[in-house]
Scaffold this motif. Structure first.
Motif, PDB file in Angstrom:
ATOM      1  N   GLN A  17       0.777  -1.021   0.072  1.00  0.00           N
ATOM      2  CA  GLN A  17       0.276   0.062  -0.145  1.00  0.00           C
ATOM      3  C   GLN A  17       0.762   1.324   0.376  1.00  0.00           C
ATOM      4  OE1 GLN A  17      -3.181  -0.173   3.165  1.00  0.00           O
ATOM      5  NE2 GLN A  17      -3.408  -2.536   3.066  1.00  0.00           N
ATOM      6  N   TYR A  18       2.215   1.061   0.495  1.00  0.00           N
ATOM      7  CA  TYR A  18       2.870   2.991   0.846  1.00  0.00           C
ATOM      8  C   TYR A  18       4.437   2.356  -0.013  1.00  0.00           C
ATOM      9  CZ  TYR A  18      -0.778   3.759   4.164  1.00  0.00           C
ATOM     10  OH  TYR A  18      -2.259   4.113   4.096  1.00  0.00           O
ATOM     11  N   GLY A  19       4.432   1.746  -0.472  1.00  0.00           N
ATOM     12  CA  GLY A  19       5.917   1.048  -1.226  1.00  0.00           C
ATOM     13  C   GLY A  19       6.674   2.353  -1.700  1.00  0.00           C
ATOM     14  N   ASP A  20       6.057   3.062  -2.413  1.00  0.00           N
ATOM     15  CA  ASP A  20       5.525   3.806  -3.356  1.00  0.00           C
ATOM     16  C   ASP A  20       5.958   5.751  -3.182  1.00  0.00           C
ATOM     17  OD1 ASP A  20       6.508   2.064  -5.213  1.00  0.00           O
ATOM     18  OD2 ASP A  20       4.695   1.867  -6.261  1.00  0.00           O
ATOM     19  N   ASN A  21       5.304   5.317  -1.939  1.00  0.00           N
ATOM     20  CA  ASN A  21       4.978   6.935  -0.618  1.00  0.00           C
ATOM     21  C   ASN A  21       5.663   6.857  -0.372  1.00  0.00           C
ATOM     22  OD1 ASN A  21       3.643   8.962   0.744  1.00  0.00           O
ATOM     23  ND2 ASN A  21       1.398   7.842   1.022  1.00  0.00           N
ATOM     24  N   GLU A  22       6.732   8.054  -0.886  1.00  0.00           N
ATOM     25  CA  GLU A  22       8.025   8.094   0.325  1.00  0.00           C
ATOM     26  C   GLU A  22       7.649   9.267   2.009  1.00  0.00           C
ATOM     27  OE1 GLU A  22      10.771   9.785  -1.721  1.00  0.00           O
ATOM     28  OE2 GLU A  22      10.605   8.424  -3.568  1.00  0.00           O
ATOM     29  N   SER A  23       6.038   9.266   2.171  1.00  0.00           N
ATOM     30  CA  SER A  23       6.230   9.700   2.875  1.00  0.00           C
ATOM     31  C   SER A  23       5.856   9.074   4.417  1.00  0.00           C
ATOM     32  CB  SER A  23       4.323  10.712   3.371  1.00  0.00           C
ATOM     33  OG  SER A  23       4.617  11.562   2.104  1.00  0.00           O
ATOM     34  N   TYR A  24       5.950   8.036   4.633  1.00  0.00           N
ATOM     35  CA  TYR A  24       5.313   7.002   5.322  1.00  0.00           C
ATOM     36  C   TYR A  24       6.151   6.155   5.505  1.00  0.00           C
ATOM     37  CZ  TYR A  24       1.013   9.253   5.700  1.00  0.00           C
ATOM     38  OH  TYR A  24       0.012   9.940   5.626  1.00  0.00           O
ATOM     39  N   GLU A  25       7.304   5.747   6.828  1.00  0.00           N
ATOM     40  CA  GLU A  25       7.405   4.176   6.851  1.00  0.00           C
ATOM     41  C   GLU A  25       6.588   3.539   8.232  1.00  0.00           C
ATOM     42  OE1 GLU A  25      11.409   5.282   8.472  1.00  0.00           O
ATOM     43  OE2 GLU A  25      10.671   6.375  10.127  1.00  0.00           O
ATOM     44  N   ILE A  27       6.786   0.903  11.808  1.00  0.00           N
ATOM     45  CA  ILE A  27       7.168   0.198  13.106  1.00  0.00           C
ATOM     46  C   ILE A  27       6.331   0.011  13.854  1.00  0.00           C
ATOM     47  CG2 ILE A  27       8.163   1.872  15.187  1.00  0.00           C
ATOM     48  CD1 ILE A  27       9.665   4.092  13.417  1.00  0.00           C
ATOM     49  N   ASP A  28       6.847  -1.060  14.172  1.00  0.00           N
ATOM     50  CA  ASP A  28       6.237  -2.017  14.831  1.00  0.00           C
ATOM     51  C   ASP A  28       4.701  -1.836  14.446  1.00  0.00           C
ATOM     52  OD1 ASP A  28       7.864  -3.335  16.287  1.00  0.00           O
ATOM     53  OD2 ASP A  28       7.836  -1.228  18.043  1.00  0.00           O
ATOM     54  N   GLY A  29       4.143  -2.266  13.599  1.00  0.00           N
ATOM     55  CA  GLY A  29       3.115  -2.534  12.741  1.00  0.00           C
ATOM     56  C   GLY A  29       2.371  -1.105  12.443  1.00  0.00           C
ATOM     57  N   GLU A  30       2.772   0.223  13.419  1.00  0.00           N
ATOM     58  CA  GLU A  30       2.521   1.460  12.860  1.00  0.00           C
ATOM     59  C   GLU A  30       2.917   2.828  11.399  1.00  0.00           C
ATOM     60  OE1 GLU A  30       2.111   5.837  15.874  1.00  0.00           O
ATOM     61  OE2 GLU A  30       2.885   3.762  17.134  1.00  0.00           O
ATOM     62  N   LEU A  31       2.095   3.143  10.794  1.00  0.00           N
ATOM     63  CA  LEU A  31       2.040   3.887   9.472  1.00  0.00           C
ATOM     64  C   LEU A  31       3.302   5.252  10.620  1.00  0.00           C
ATOM     65  CD1 LEU A  31      -0.498   4.379   7.445  1.00  0.00           C
ATOM     66  CD2 LEU A  31       1.730   3.544   7.580  1.00  0.00           C
ATOM     67  N   ILE A  32       4.655   5.933  10.263  1.00  0.00           N
ATOM     68  CA  ILE A  32       5.600   6.993  10.866  1.00  0.00           C
ATOM     69  C   ILE A  32       4.817   7.790   9.777  1.00  0.00           C
ATOM     70  CG2 ILE A  32       6.604   7.907  11.943  1.00  0.00           C
ATOM     71  CD1 ILE A  32       6.012   5.803  13.686  1.00  0.00           C
ATOM     72  N   THR A  75       9.905  -8.543  12.168  1.00  0.00           N
ATOM     73  CA  THR A  75       9.300  -7.904  12.845  1.00  0.00           C
ATOM     74  C   THR A  75       8.314  -7.429  11.255  1.00  0.00           C
ATOM     75  OG1 THR A  75      10.177  -6.083  11.883  1.00  0.00           O
ATOM     76  CG2 THR A  75      11.344  -7.647  13.686  1.00  0.00           C
ATOM     77  N   ASN A  76       7.372  -6.080  12.297  1.00  0.00           N
ATOM     78  CA  ASN A  76       6.802  -5.522  11.266  1.00  0.00           C
ATOM     79  C   ASN A  76       7.037  -3.900  11.046  1.00  0.00           C
ATOM     80  OD1 ASN A  76       4.087  -7.444  10.007  1.00  0.00           O
ATOM     81  ND2 ASN A  76       3.889  -7.383  12.346  1.00  0.00           N
ATOM     82  N   THR A  77       8.159  -3.937  11.263  1.00  0.00           N
ATOM     83  CA  THR A  77       8.970  -2.893  10.916  1.00  0.00           C
ATOM     84  C   THR A  77       9.391  -2.498   8.595  1.00  0.00           C
ATOM     85  OG1 THR A  77       9.076  -2.578  12.770  1.00  0.00           O
ATOM     86  CG2 THR A  77      11.255  -1.622  11.496  1.00  0.00           C
ATOM     87  N   ALA A  78       9.098  -1.556   8.344  1.00  0.00           N
ATOM     88  CA  ALA A  78      10.206  -0.855   7.490  1.00  0.00           C
ATOM     89  C   ALA A  78      10.526   0.034   7.312  1.00  0.00           C
ATOM     90  CB  ALA A  78       9.189  -1.277   6.338  1.00  0.00           C
ATOM     91  N   PHE A  79      11.565   0.583   7.755  1.00  0.00           N
ATOM     92  CA  PHE A  79      12.207   1.997   7.437  1.00  0.00           C
ATOM     93  C   PHE A  79      12.482   2.294   6.019  1.00  0.00           C
ATOM     94  CE2 PHE A  79      14.821   0.139  11.507  1.00  0.00           C
ATOM     95  CZ  PHE A  79      13.662   0.594  12.586  1.00  0.00           C
ATOM     96  N   ARG A  80      12.509   3.548   5.701  1.00  0.00           N
ATOM     97  CA  ARG A  80      12.721   4.623   4.539  1.00  0.00           C
ATOM     98  C   ARG A  80      14.159   5.362   4.885  1.00  0.00           C
ATOM     99  NH1 ARG A  80       9.513   4.287   0.439  1.00  0.00           N
ATOM    100  NH2 ARG A  80       6.842   3.870   1.776  1.00  0.00           N
ATOM    101  N   GLN A 121      13.109  10.750  18.467  1.00  0.00           N
ATOM    102  CA  GLN A 121      13.455   9.770  18.654  1.00  0.00           C
ATOM    103  C   GLN A 121      13.514   8.504  18.083  1.00  0.00           C
ATOM    104  OE1 GLN A 121      10.869  12.082  19.187  1.00  0.00           O
ATOM    105  NE2 GLN A 121      10.749  12.309  21.684  1.00  0.00           N
ATOM    106  N   ASN A 122      13.688   8.345  16.761  1.00  0.00           N
ATOM    107  CA  ASN A 122      13.442   7.661  16.570  1.00  0.00           C
ATOM    108  C   ASN A 122      14.960   7.281  15.532  1.00  0.00           C
ATOM    109  OD1 ASN A 122      10.559   6.190  16.386  1.00  0.00           O
ATOM    110  ND2 ASN A 122       9.782   6.950  14.346  1.00  0.00           N
TER     111      ASN A 122
END
Length: 206
Positions: A17-25, A27-32, A75-80, A121-122
């Motif tokens: 859903q957000y792989g091409d959207n550079e506005s989000y990463e 962290i633990d399943g939460e959209l940041i 994990t359910n984490t994906a950093f950008r 903090q991240n």
């Protein structure tokens, strides 16, 4: 009043859903939301440009992708990352790379630079732990506004580049400020000062 539970998503759902959207990463399943500003992008651009020059000068098999996600397995984490230097010779071992720009192994990564924004903090806490676990050799925290906590910047907070070098399984941190020359183990010939990095976030009058 009952507060509704936060809806968490899996890392695979995030990539779809957000792989091409550079506005989000993720962290633990939460959209940041990443909330990049213009000056943030200027600083990221300068770092990428300077590192690309070093890659060319040393004729290294490295490159800086325009878009890239780091998927932490299990994990359910994906950093950008703002800037990531990849080793092209290692990509054959990346299971997702042929289909999408997603990295799962620290062996593919030579350097990551995160330019600090409001969710500092991240960058200082969460990512430094995860990047160390992933065995990323070098991690830069570029705090061009000096907004990180005092435990990271000292009592007198000022713009700082923190370069973290992986030694065994932990990062050794070194802080660079003002006219300090940045010292990189990945790019030992790099000619770049902290002041030059911070100045790149300014608007130049014509």
């Amino acid at each position: 009043m009952v507060q509704s539970a936060l809806k968490l998503i899996t890392v695979n759902e995030f990539i779809t859903q957000y792989g091409d959207n550079e506005s989000y990463e993720l962290i633990d399943g939460e959209l940041i939301e990443m909330e990049p500003t213009g000056p943030h992008e200027q600083v990221s651009s300068l770092i990428g440009r300077k590192l690309n020059v070093e890659i060319d000068h040393q004729d290294l098999p490295y490159f800086i992708p325009h878009r890239c996600l780091i998927k932490l397995l299990g994990t359910n984490t994906a950093f950008r990352p703002d800037v990531i230097v990849l080793d092209q010779t290692q990509l054959i071992n990346e299971p997702l790379w042929q289909r999408e720009p997603v990295i799962t192994s620290g062996k593919s990564i030579k350097l990551i630079a995160e330019v600090v924004s409001t969710n500092w903090q991240n960058d200082y806490a969460r990512k430094i732990e995860d990047y160390a676990l992933l065995a990323v050799p070098e991690y830069w925290i570029v705090d061009y506004l000096g907004i990180g906590g005092r435990e990271y910047l000292g009592k007198i907070k000022q713009p700082t580049v923190t370069i973290c070098k992986l030694v065994e399984d932990e990062y050794q941190k070194r802080l660079f400020q003002n006219n300090d020359q940045l010292v990189s183990s990945i790019f030992p010939n790099l000619q770049l000062t902290a002041k030059q990095v911070f100045a790149s976030g300014s608007v130049v009058a014509m």
